[in-house]
Design a protein around this motif. Structure first.
Motif, PDB file in Angstrom:
ATOM      1  N   ILE A 196      83.071 -25.393   5.677  1.00 12.59           N
ATOM      2  CA  ILE A 196      82.787 -25.328   7.118  1.00 12.59           C
ATOM      3  C   ILE A 196      81.696 -24.292   7.395  1.00 12.59           C
ATOM      4  N   LEU A 197      81.817 -23.115   6.806  1.00 19.80           N
ATOM      5  CA  LEU A 197      80.799 -22.076   7.020  1.00 19.80           C
ATOM      6  C   LEU A 197      79.447 -22.497   6.460  1.00 19.80           C
ATOM      7  N   TYR A 198      79.435 -23.146   5.304  1.00 20.54           N
ATOM      8  CA  TYR A 198      78.184 -23.604   4.710  1.00 20.54           C
ATOM      9  C   TYR A 198      77.512 -24.623   5.625  1.00 20.54           C
ATOM     10  N   GLY A 199      78.295 -25.584   6.129  1.00 19.00           N
ATOM     11  CA  GLY A 199      77.743 -26.587   7.033  1.00 19.00           C
ATOM     12  C   GLY A 199      77.242 -25.964   8.323  1.00 19.00           C
ATOM     13  N   LEU A 200      77.990 -24.997   8.851  1.00 22.63           N
ATOM     14  CA  LEU A 200      77.581 -24.315  10.074  1.00 22.63           C
ATOM     15  C   LEU A 200      76.288 -23.528   9.862  1.00 22.63           C
ATOM     16  N   LEU A 201      76.214 -22.780   8.795  1.00 21.43           N
ATOM     17  CA  LEU A 201      75.010 -22.000   8.521  1.00 21.43           C
ATOM     18  C   LEU A 201      73.809 -22.900   8.235  1.00 21.43           C
ATOM     19  N   ASN A 202      74.027 -24.009   7.554  1.00 20.89           N
ATOM     20  CA  ASN A 202      72.952 -24.971   7.292  1.00 20.89           C
ATOM     21  C   ASN A 202      72.444 -25.563   8.600  1.00 20.89           C
ATOM     22  N   TYR A 203      73.366 -25.890   9.508  1.00 21.49           N
ATOM     23  CA  TYR A 203      72.978 -26.437  10.803  1.00 21.49           C
ATOM     24  C   TYR A 203      72.205 -25.400  11.610  1.00 21.49           C
ATOM     25  N   ILE A 204      72.671 -24.157  11.575  1.00 25.96           N
ATOM     26  CA  ILE A 204      72.008 -23.094  12.324  1.00 25.96           C
ATOM     27  C   ILE A 204      70.596 -22.856  11.804  1.00 25.96           C
ATOM     28  N   SER A 205      70.434 -22.901  10.488  1.00 29.89           N
ATOM     29  CA  SER A 205      69.107 -22.642   9.917  1.00 29.89           C
ATOM     30  C   SER A 205      68.104 -23.741  10.264  1.00 29.89           C
ATOM     31  N   ASN A 206      68.575 -24.950  10.507  1.00 28.15           N
ATOM     32  CA  ASN A 206      67.688 -26.072  10.853  1.00 28.15           C
ATOM     33  C   ASN A 206      67.587 -26.311  12.358  1.00 28.15           C
ATOM     34  N   ALA A 207      68.332 -25.592  13.151  1.00 25.42           N
ATOM     35  CA  ALA A 207      68.368 -25.824  14.597  1.00 25.42           C
ATOM     36  C   ALA A 207      67.196 -25.152  15.297  1.00 25.42           C
ATOM     37  N   SER A 252      68.733 -24.613  21.198  1.00 22.34           N
ATOM     38  CA  SER A 252      70.021 -25.240  20.887  1.00 22.34           C
ATOM     39  C   SER A 252      70.908 -24.279  20.103  1.00 22.34           C
ATOM     40  N   PHE A 253      70.321 -23.447  19.243  1.00 20.27           N
ATOM     41  CA  PHE A 253      71.096 -22.442  18.509  1.00 20.27           C
ATOM     42  C   PHE A 253      71.750 -21.459  19.475  1.00 20.27           C
ATOM     43  N   LYS A 254      70.992 -21.078  20.477  1.00 23.31           N
ATOM     44  CA  LYS A 254      71.498 -20.133  21.462  1.00 23.31           C
ATOM     45  C   LYS A 254      72.708 -20.721  22.187  1.00 23.31           C
ATOM     46  N   GLN A 255      72.629 -21.979  22.570  1.00 17.25           N
ATOM     47  CA  GLN A 255      73.735 -22.624  23.266  1.00 17.25           C
ATOM     48  C   GLN A 255      74.960 -22.772  22.362  1.00 17.25           C
ATOM     49  N   TYR A 256      74.748 -23.226  21.126  1.00 16.14           N
ATOM     50  CA  TYR A 256      75.878 -23.395  20.207  1.00 16.14           C
ATOM     51  C   TYR A 256      76.511 -22.059  19.826  1.00 16.14           C
ATOM     52  N   PHE A 257      75.685 -21.058  19.663  1.00 12.06           N
ATOM     53  CA  PHE A 257      76.213 -19.739  19.327  1.00 12.06           C
ATOM     54  C   PHE A 257      77.059 -19.200  20.476  1.00 12.06           C
ATOM     55  N   LYS A 258      76.571 -19.398  21.688  1.00 11.59           N
ATOM     56  CA  LYS A 258      77.307 -18.934  22.858  1.00 11.59           C
ATOM     57  C   LYS A 258      78.635 -19.685  22.982  1.00 11.59           C
ATOM     58  N   PHE A 259      78.615 -20.994  22.803  1.00 12.22           N
ATOM     59  CA  PHE A 259      79.841 -21.781  22.861  1.00 12.22           C
ATOM     60  C   PHE A 259      80.810 -21.353  21.764  1.00 12.22           C
ATOM     61  N   GLY A 260      80.304 -21.165  20.557  1.00 15.54           N
ATOM     62  CA  GLY A 260      81.155 -20.740  19.447  1.00 15.54           C
ATOM     63  C   GLY A 260      81.775 -19.378  19.701  1.00 15.54           C
ATOM     64  N   LEU A 299      84.021 -12.186  25.802  1.00 15.27           N
ATOM     65  CA  LEU A 299      84.130 -13.380  26.633  1.00 15.27           C
ATOM     66  C   LEU A 299      83.428 -13.191  27.972  1.00 15.27           C
ATOM     67  N   ILE A 300      83.620 -12.039  28.571  1.00 13.77           N
ATOM     68  CA  ILE A 300      83.002 -11.770  29.873  1.00 13.77           C
ATOM     69  C   ILE A 300      81.480 -11.717  29.755  1.00 13.77           C
ATOM     70  N   THR A 301      80.988 -11.038  28.715  1.00  9.05           N
ATOM     71  CA  THR A 301      79.532 -10.966  28.568  1.00  9.05           C
ATOM     72  C   THR A 301      78.938 -12.318  28.192  1.00  9.05           C
ATOM     73  N   SER A 302      79.692 -13.144  27.480  1.00  8.85           N
ATOM     74  CA  SER A 302      79.178 -14.467  27.120  1.00  8.85           C
ATOM     75  C   SER A 302      79.080 -15.377  28.334  1.00  8.85           C
TER      76      SER A 302
END
Length: 160
Positions: free
Chosen positions: A13-24, A28-36, A64-67
């Motif tokens: 899971i972490l490998y797939g997440l980091l791979n996705y982040i590196s190609n994003a 979109s990375f900012k939005q996914y990071f905030k959601f995560g 949570l509040i700052t996000s």
């Protein structure tokens, strides 16, 4: 064996997440990071509250509040959340109190020989008088001494 499978699953899971982040892309990375971050904070808060570690939830509430910024968390919403959590935990504490049946209460009055309008002092005095006679160290009965103690506990909880 289970730890190996869990570790392997976490790694994938972490490998797939980091791979996705590196190609994003950056946006979109900012939005996914905030959601995560929001999702992970909520999950950790729930786990800590269930475990009874209320104080440890403070940093995750801050994340949570700052996000979420100021859109959802103004002073009124924070007060509402505080009141909700306070009421929730107070209800849990009151649910932990033992509820006695009518028969148990009547029997407690009979065991101690008291009227329903007695005071806490009367309960304590009646208990002392009976326990002196019925205590196992005074060649009394263990069952009767336990019954007297239970009657005292029930009536003291009722007459707060």
């Amino acid at each position: 064996m289970n730890y190996i499978l869990i570790s392997l699953l976490i790694f994938v899971i972490l490998y797939g997440l980091l791979n996705y982040i590196s190609n994003a892309k950056t946006e979109s990375f900012k939005q996914y990071f905030k959601f995560g971050l929001i999702f992970l904070s909520i999950l950790i808060i729930i786990i800590l509250i269930e475990g009874g570690r209320y104080l440890l939830t403070a940093p995750f509430f801050a994340i949570l509040i700052t996000s979420l910024r100021r859109k959802l968390f103004n002073i009124f919403n924070l007060l509402f959340i505080y009141k909700f959590l306070r009421n929730f935990f107070q209800k849990q504490k009151t649910n932990q109190n033992i509820k006695y049946t009518h028969n148990e209460i009547e029997e407690a009055y009979e065991v101690l020989g008291l009227a329903k309008n007695c005071s806490r002092k009367d309960i304590i005095m009646a208990h002392k008088k009976l326990i002196k006679e019925l205590h196992p160290d005074k060649k009394g009965n263990t069952f009767l001494a336990a019954k007297v103690n239970r009657a005292r506990d029930i009536l003291l909880k009722i007459h707060k």
